[in-house]
Design an enzyme around this catalytic site. Sequence first.
Site, PDB file in Angstrom:
ATOM      1  N   ASN A 142       0.975 -39.674 -26.060  1.00  0.00           N
ATOM      2  CA  ASN A 142       1.621 -38.541 -27.317  1.00  0.00           C
ATOM      3  C   ASN A 142       2.503 -39.599 -28.515  1.00  0.00           C
ATOM      4  O   ASN A 142       3.046 -40.310 -27.898  1.00  0.00           O
ATOM      5  CB  ASN A 142       3.404 -37.972 -26.778  1.00  0.00           C
ATOM      6  CG  ASN A 142       2.972 -36.773 -27.773  1.00  0.00           C
ATOM      7  OD1 ASN A 142       3.537 -36.778 -28.953  1.00  0.00           O
ATOM      8  ND2 ASN A 142       3.642 -35.038 -26.944  1.00  0.00           N
ATOM      9  N   CYS A 185      -7.892  -5.141 -22.628  1.00  0.00           N
ATOM     10  CA  CYS A 185      -8.013  -4.129 -22.774  1.00  0.00           C
ATOM     11  C   CYS A 185      -6.363  -3.406 -22.656  1.00  0.00           C
ATOM     12  O   CYS A 185      -5.366  -3.368 -21.351  1.00  0.00           O
ATOM     13  CB  CYS A 185      -8.519  -3.431 -22.023  1.00  0.00           C
ATOM     14  SG  CYS A 185      -8.487  -1.399 -22.609  1.00  0.00           S
ATOM     15  N   ALA A 209      -4.466 -38.961 -29.153  1.00  0.00           N
ATOM     16  CA  ALA A 209      -5.370 -38.906 -27.949  1.00  0.00           C
ATOM     17  C   ALA A 209      -6.516 -39.476 -27.755  1.00  0.00           C
ATOM     18  O   ALA A 209      -7.277 -39.606 -26.801  1.00  0.00           O
ATOM     19  CB  ALA A 209      -5.057 -36.568 -27.655  1.00  0.00           C
ATOM     20  N   HIS A 228      -2.542 -21.026 -20.802  1.00  0.00           N
ATOM     21  CA  HIS A 228      -2.031 -19.287 -21.896  1.00  0.00           C
ATOM     22  C   HIS A 228      -3.509 -17.803 -21.908  1.00  0.00           C
ATOM     23  O   HIS A 228      -3.236 -17.599 -23.142  1.00  0.00           O
ATOM     24  CB  HIS A 228      -1.504 -19.675 -23.147  1.00  0.00           C
ATOM     25  CG  HIS A 228      -0.675 -21.022 -22.508  1.00  0.00           C
ATOM     26  ND1 HIS A 228       0.645 -21.865 -23.504  1.00  0.00           N
ATOM     27  CD2 HIS A 228       0.408 -20.950 -22.196  1.00  0.00           C
ATOM     28  CE1 HIS A 228       1.894 -22.029 -22.618  1.00  0.00           C
ATOM     29  NE2 HIS A 228       1.692 -21.495 -21.777  1.00  0.00           N
ATOM     30  N   GLN A 245      -2.589 -25.782 -21.928  1.00  0.00           N
ATOM     31  CA  GLN A 245      -2.075 -24.863 -22.369  1.00  0.00           C
ATOM     32  C   GLN A 245      -2.479 -24.643 -23.670  1.00  0.00           C
ATOM     33  O   GLN A 245      -2.403 -23.285 -24.461  1.00  0.00           O
ATOM     34  CB  GLN A 245      -0.364 -25.700 -22.996  1.00  0.00           C
ATOM     35  CG  GLN A 245       0.089 -25.581 -22.166  1.00  0.00           C
ATOM     36  CD  GLN A 245       1.202 -27.116 -22.519  1.00  0.00           C
ATOM     37  OE1 GLN A 245       2.094 -26.174 -23.577  1.00  0.00           O
ATOM     38  NE2 GLN A 245       1.689 -28.205 -22.411  1.00  0.00           N
ATOM     39  N   GLY A 304      -0.380 -35.220 -25.356  1.00  0.00           N
ATOM     40  CA  GLY A 304      -0.129 -33.929 -27.196  1.00  0.00           C
ATOM     41  C   GLY A 304       0.319 -32.759 -26.738  1.00  0.00           C
ATOM     42  O   GLY A 304       0.173 -31.646 -26.640  1.00  0.00           O
ATOM     43  N   THR A 305       1.387 -32.771 -25.506  1.00  0.00           N
ATOM     44  CA  THR A 305       2.607 -31.757 -25.755  1.00  0.00           C
ATOM     45  C   THR A 305       3.985 -32.334 -25.684  1.00  0.00           C
ATOM     46  O   THR A 305       4.335 -32.772 -25.123  1.00  0.00           O
ATOM     47  CB  THR A 305       2.171 -31.118 -24.130  1.00  0.00           C
ATOM     48  OG1 THR A 305       3.126 -29.957 -23.823  1.00  0.00           O
ATOM     49  CG2 THR A 305       2.542 -31.660 -22.904  1.00  0.00           C
ATOM     50  N   SER A 306       4.724 -31.158 -26.710  1.00  0.00           N
ATOM     51  CA  SER A 306       5.976 -31.035 -26.719  1.00  0.00           C
ATOM     52  C   SER A 306       6.848 -30.287 -25.819  1.00  0.00           C
ATOM     53  O   SER A 306       8.025 -31.768 -25.363  1.00  0.00           O
ATOM     54  CB  SER A 306       5.943 -30.482 -27.584  1.00  0.00           C
ATOM     55  OG  SER A 306       6.303 -29.135 -27.346  1.00  0.00           O
ATOM     56  N   CYS A 310      -6.319  -0.534 -20.004  1.00  0.00           N
ATOM     57  CA  CYS A 310      -7.041  -0.109 -18.242  1.00  0.00           C
ATOM     58  C   CYS A 310      -7.067  -2.190 -18.085  1.00  0.00           C
ATOM     59  O   CYS A 310      -6.785  -2.102 -16.989  1.00  0.00           O
ATOM     60  CB  CYS A 310      -8.411   0.115 -18.502  1.00  0.00           C
ATOM     61  SG  CYS A 310      -9.475  -0.823 -18.988  1.00  0.00           S
TER      62      CYS A 310
END
Length: 271
Positions: free
Chosen positions: A236, A146, A254, A138, A109, A210-212, A149
């Site tokens: 975590n 752009c 981590a 993400h 992410q 390491g993600t909530s 375009c």
Amino acid sequence: MFDPERKAESLAMDRVRRSLAEAERVVVLTGAGVSVESGVPTFRGEEGLWRSHRPEQLATPAAFARDPRLVWEWYAWRRERVGGCRPNAAHRALARWALSRPGVLIVTQNVDGLHGDAAIEAAGDRAPETAAWPIELHGSLFRVRCTGCGERRPHVAPIDTGSRASLPRCPDCGALLRPDVVWFGEPLEDRTIGRALAAARGCDACLVVGTSAIVHPAASVAVEAAHGGAVLVEVNPDPTPLSPLAGVSLRATAATAVPRLLGGPNEAGPA
Ligand code: NAD
Ligand code: ZN
């Protein structure tokens, strides 16, 4: 002296190491926590605040439409911060592991590019777009898109945020360029999340670092893996909504836990 807690911990560690080593297909899902020991702050702590704006007020299409200079200033600051950071022992161990065996897909992410940097370090002369190259759900701080375009390109040059007129513009159509990241309220790219979910549905093990696990659909990658019968391993320091689904939750950082889990050289190497 015999310490039953330590013994239980080391047995759990052995078990996880074995299931990861034996799994044919593994999906690794990482979030902001994997980069904390590289010096990249998460959004949730005090450090996530920038000039008292919350990320939710800046990382949106509406904020960019209203004040692109302010949004670019924030991204320029984040780029500068992240530009001075290096992959830590967790990014490195993951990249080496993905290169050393088949069947590993790293899904992140994060927009900091540190998994990519670790892949380049680990691959040496080989093309970095190998098994160690992550799916960046993400987007990336170091790419632009752009607003006219839609063309995407790498962009690492400093951003002149002095005035609206000095903001970066598309060399093809002249429209404003924006960071190529997914903002709050925007959908993820179908192809990218589709690839990650398909891999999650077919994997034997899913390592979540390491993600909530509150940002969806990214967190669904781990949920789909668990529902498909994969062993879920979480690294975590704090519990998350995924913890009840995880076979094992390692309450560690981590850079300490991931190299120990995956083995290989520099097992406990510096961050
Ligand atoms: P989050 O900030 O919601 O959660 C971070 C998690 O990491 C927490 O659960 C925390 O307990 C854990 N953590 C903290 N230190 C850790 C460590 N040393 N080792 C392991 N875990 C640790 O992050 P998220 O789940 O990735 O969601 C936030 C969103 O913000 C994402 O969509 C991401 O794109 C974006 N973001 C990215 C970065 C980056 O690119 N590095 C930084 C901040 C935010
Ligand atoms: Zn254009």
